[in-house]
Design an enzyme around this catalytic site. Structure first.
Site, PDB file in Angstrom:
ATOM      1  CD  GLU A 107      -3.007  -1.165   0.178  1.00 19.32           C
ATOM      2  OE1 GLU A 107      -3.310  -0.091  -0.421  1.00 19.32           O
ATOM      3  OE2 GLU A 107      -3.276  -2.197  -0.062  1.00 19.32           O
TER       4      GLU A 107
HETATM    5  P1  NAD Z   1       8.638   4.999   4.161  1.00 19.61           P
HETATM    6  O1  NAD Z   1       8.549   4.060   3.022  1.00 19.61           O
HETATM    7  O2  NAD Z   1       9.772   5.866   4.415  1.00 19.61           O
HETATM    8  O3  NAD Z   1       8.631   3.967   5.565  1.00 19.61           O
HETATM    9  C1  NAD Z   1       7.507   3.055   5.701  1.00 19.61           C
HETATM   10  C2  NAD Z   1       8.050   2.004   6.553  1.00 19.61           C
HETATM   11  O4  NAD Z   1       8.959   1.059   5.895  1.00 19.61           O
HETATM   12  C3  NAD Z   1       8.849   2.374   8.059  1.00 19.61           C
HETATM   13  O5  NAD Z   1       8.407   1.546   9.047  1.00 19.61           O
HETATM   14  C4  NAD Z   1      10.080   2.468   7.535  1.00 19.61           C
HETATM   15  O6  NAD Z   1      10.977   2.450   8.791  1.00 19.61           O
HETATM   16  C5  NAD Z   1      10.173   1.138   6.823  1.00 19.61           C
HETATM   17  N1  NAD Z   1      11.302   0.976   5.856  1.00 19.61           N
HETATM   18  C6  NAD Z   1      12.011   2.110   5.407  1.00 19.61           C
HETATM   19  N2  NAD Z   1      13.097   1.457   4.575  1.00 19.61           N
HETATM   20  C7  NAD Z   1      13.040   0.171   4.605  1.00 19.61           C
HETATM   21  C8  NAD Z   1      13.523  -0.929   4.118  1.00 19.61           C
HETATM   22  N3  NAD Z   1      14.357  -0.865   3.178  1.00 19.61           N
HETATM   23  N4  NAD Z   1      13.225  -2.242   4.280  1.00 19.61           N
HETATM   24  C9  NAD Z   1      11.939  -2.445   5.169  1.00 19.61           C
HETATM   25  N5  NAD Z   1      11.240  -1.257   5.702  1.00 19.61           N
HETATM   26  C10 NAD Z   1      11.734  -0.226   5.401  1.00 19.61           C
HETATM   27  O7  NAD Z   1       7.345   5.832   4.266  1.00 19.61           O
HETATM   28  P2  NAD Z   1       6.840   6.746   5.579  1.00 19.61           P
HETATM   29  O8  NAD Z   1       7.511   8.079   5.118  1.00 19.61           O
HETATM   30  O9  NAD Z   1       6.745   6.200   6.804  1.00 19.61           O
HETATM   31  O10 NAD Z   1       5.479   6.959   5.275  1.00 19.61           O
HETATM   32  C11 NAD Z   1       4.835   8.054   4.044  1.00 19.61           C
HETATM   33  C12 NAD Z   1       4.556   7.090   2.913  1.00 19.61           C
HETATM   34  O11 NAD Z   1       3.644   5.924   2.871  1.00 19.61           O
HETATM   35  C13 NAD Z   1       3.919   7.902   1.776  1.00 19.61           C
HETATM   36  O12 NAD Z   1       4.448   7.807   0.515  1.00 19.61           O
HETATM   37  C14 NAD Z   1       2.309   7.753   1.965  1.00 19.61           C
HETATM   38  O13 NAD Z   1       1.753   7.689   0.670  1.00 19.61           O
HETATM   39  C15 NAD Z   1       2.636   6.297   2.221  1.00 19.61           C
HETATM   40  N6  NAD Z   1       1.364   5.666   2.576  1.00 19.61           N
HETATM   41  C16 NAD Z   1       0.565   4.858   1.952  1.00 19.61           C
HETATM   42  C17 NAD Z   1      -0.545   4.494   2.832  1.00 19.61           C
HETATM   43  C18 NAD Z   1      -1.475   3.393   1.870  1.00 19.61           C
HETATM   44  O14 NAD Z   1      -2.536   3.028   2.400  1.00 19.61           O
HETATM   45  N7  NAD Z   1      -1.531   3.414   0.445  1.00 19.61           N
HETATM   46  C19 NAD Z   1      -1.042   4.855   3.681  1.00 19.61           C
HETATM   47  C20 NAD Z   1      -0.233   5.679   4.680  1.00 19.61           C
HETATM   48  C21 NAD Z   1       1.069   6.097   4.189  1.00 19.61           C
END
Ligand code: NAD
Length: 524
Positions: free
Chosen positions: A282
């Site tokens: 997502e």
């Molecule tokens: P992010 O992708 O930076 O981080 C999300 C999670 O992934 C965090 O727990 C982070 O620690 C982890 N992560 C980071 N690098 C990783 C790796 N290499 N391997 C595994 N895990 C890793 O996103 P964010 O800044 O926390 O959130 C914002 C983003 O999330 C935006 O792009 C937003 O649109 C998206 N989002 C999507 C939905 C949806 O339902 N589609 C909902 C909320 C947020």
């Protein structure tokens, strides 16, 4: 089989397994200490050398320090999950259902504490924190119906005496990775249904929200009687522990909510893992909000203001582009800007604050860089002011085109670009001209026209005469294109966290066709 004895004679509650050993002791203590992590069935420090400092984005206060988890903790969590899941998977659905009914009760009793954590850790306004409590509570209640909703099937057989069953089974262990923006809900929308169908879960919350993205849920579910070992919370930086988490041989499904670049990385790792695994992604969004010439402008302005600025615009389904048809363009810009200028910004604890802090300084700096580039690109700023701490007042830009960064990229902040289009068909083309496809909305007084428009939007969730920030636990939540793979909620969640096993039983000895002339049916 899990048998619980819960004594409420004092403030003490205990859960026991059949051999009498205590698996959890739950005191209704205030939810104010979260230095320890629930890993492999007990609360303890992580074994990494470094500590995570959890801060309040509005006040800058340190909330707590957590000794983070490392690879050894991860292995222990997954091993315990795999072990505990075996008994849990065959427990009566009513036993599992009860945990989620109780969890909803715990949430009710602790609503104030939960809302308080959402405000102080994730920078939620009181309004958004209450909305997040509501949606999480609703999902918890819905999860209590899930164990009885998992259905197996019989399929007629062409082989005489053979019974064909299709058994819907839990996948085993689910790995959940969640972001910081709706941490409680976005972790729980995986944790609750995945546990309810009989899996164990290991969750890795965002480093910005270790409590609201995991530790709080572990406490709530423990207090509700979830047996030990079924839910572990791994607090550690995604960049340190993320690859090991995703590549680990134990989890059969990785349920990821976060940005598109990290989602891509997870898809690669899942494919290359020693044991290939399923993924649900997502990811980011770029929601179009289309105002056609015949729209009810008062309604459209109210909806646009809410769908753009709730939680400072830090929502994947938040409005990213406002696309307005020429005849109402000037009127909409004027009314929208006037409405947005009245939004209260500042202290998220105040009940009527609409715009609180951005989650951290690095996100704020990214947004400020976007503001400067928008001006350089020729966008005209008609509203906006400098940040106060991490509070960025709302910005409105006009003269924006789809090719400019402000429209082409996911903003994830309180910046509203308005694009002008000459016709409804152009509005549709502009709305679809993006690599994302999460949510979208269209306003028109002609409902039939609106539905025809919405069905041609290349998004997973399309809304007529509403804004794009809607999430109901029984409706499919998910996106197209770079917004992800898979759907949350309702029957889609059951499917995401279960697998089908074709199981046959031969009730009478069967004859096999030993020569071509004996072949009489497709499978005889
Ligand atoms: P992010 O992708 O930076 O981080 C999300 C999670 O992934 C965090 O727990 C982070 O620690 C982890 N992560 C980071 N690098 C990783 C790796 N290499 N391997 C595994 N895990 C890793 O996103 P964010 O800044 O926390 O959130 C914002 C983003 O999330 C935006 O792009 C937003 O649109 C998206 N989002 C999507 C939905 C949806 O339902 N589609 C909902 C909320 C947020």
């Amino acid at each position: 089989m899990v048998a619980r004895s819960a004594s409420r004679s004092s403030d003490r509650h205990e859960a026991r397994v059949a051999d009498g050993s205590k698996v959890q002791t739950r005191d209704p203590q205030p939810y104010d200490r979260f230095e320890l992590l629930p890993i492999a069935g007990s609360w303890r420090h992580g074994q990494a050398d470094h500590r995570l400092v959890d801060t309040n984005p509005f006040t800058g206060d340190v909330l707590l320090e957590i000794k983070q988890a490392d690879r050894r903790d991860l292995d222990a969590a997954f091993a315990a999950a795999a072990k505990a899941q075996v008994e849990w998977a065959v427990s009566a659905p009513g036993v599992r259902a009860q945990v989620f009914r109780r969890a909803a009760g715990v949430m009710e009793a602790r609503r104030g504490e939960i809302v308080d954590w959402l405000i102080k850790e994730s920078g939620s306004t009181r309004l958004k924190a209450n909305l997040e409590w509501e949606v999480t509570h609703t999902v918890m209640l819905w999860a209590s119906s899930v164990p009885h909703a998992v259905e197996s099937r019989y399929i007629p057989s062409d082989i005489p005496g053979k019974e064909n069953q299709v058994r819907r089974k839990p996948v085993g262990v689910v790995g959940a990775i969640s972001p910081w923006n709706w941490p409680l809900h976005l972790s729980n929308r995986t944790i609750a249904p995945a546990l309810a169908v009989g899996n164990a879960v290991v969750v890795k919350p965002s480093s910005d929200t270790p409590v609201t993205g995991g530790l709080l849920l572990a406490k709530i579910l423990e207090e509700a009687g979830l047996p030990a070992g079924l839910l572990s919370v791994i607090v550690g930086a995604g960049s340190d522990i993320g690859d090991a988490f995703v590549s680990h041989p134990v989890p059969r499904v990785i349920s990821f909510t976060g940005s598109t670049p990290v989602g891509r990385r997870i898809a690669e790792l899942a494919a290359k893992a020693p044991i290939i695994k399923r993924i649900d992604l997502e990811l980011g969004g770029n929601a179009p909000f289309v105002v056609l010439a015949d729209a009810d402008l008062d309604q459209a302005v109210e909806a646009a203001t809410f769908g753009k600025f709730l939680h400072q615009g830090q929502i994947c389904i938040a409005i990213n582009r406002l696309i307005v048809e020429e005849p109402v363009y000037h009127s909409f810009v004027e009314r929208f800007t006037e409405r947005v200028a009245r939004l209260k910004t500042g202290d998220p604890r105040d009940g009527d604050t609409m715009i609180g802090p951005i989650i951290n300084n690095s996100q704020l700096q990214k947004l400020m860089a976007r503001v400067h580039r928008a001006r350089d690109d020729g966008c005209k700023q008609v509203l906006g002011a400098e940040p106060d701490g991490l509070v960025l007042p709302p910005h409105v830009f006009v003269n924006v085109t789809n090719q400019m960064e402000l429209a082409a990229e996911e903003i994830f902040g309180p910046l509203a670009p308005i694009l002008r289009v000459g016709s409804a068909e152009e509005a549709l083309a502009v709305a679809n001209e993006t690599s994302f496809g999460l949510s979208g909305a269209v306003f028109t007084r002609d409902l039939h026209r609106g539905v025809h428009f919405a069905e041609r939007m290349q998004v997973g969730m399309a809304h007529v005469n509403d804004q794009s920030v809607i999430d109901l636990p029984t409706c499919p939540f998910g996106g197209e294109k770079n917004s992800g793979i898979g759907r949350f909620n309702g029957s889609w969640a059951i499917e995401a966290f279960t697998t089908d096993q074709w199981l046959t039983a031969q009730h009478a000895p069967r004859g096999y066709p030993w020569s071509a002339s004996a072949v009489q049916g497709p499978w005889s």
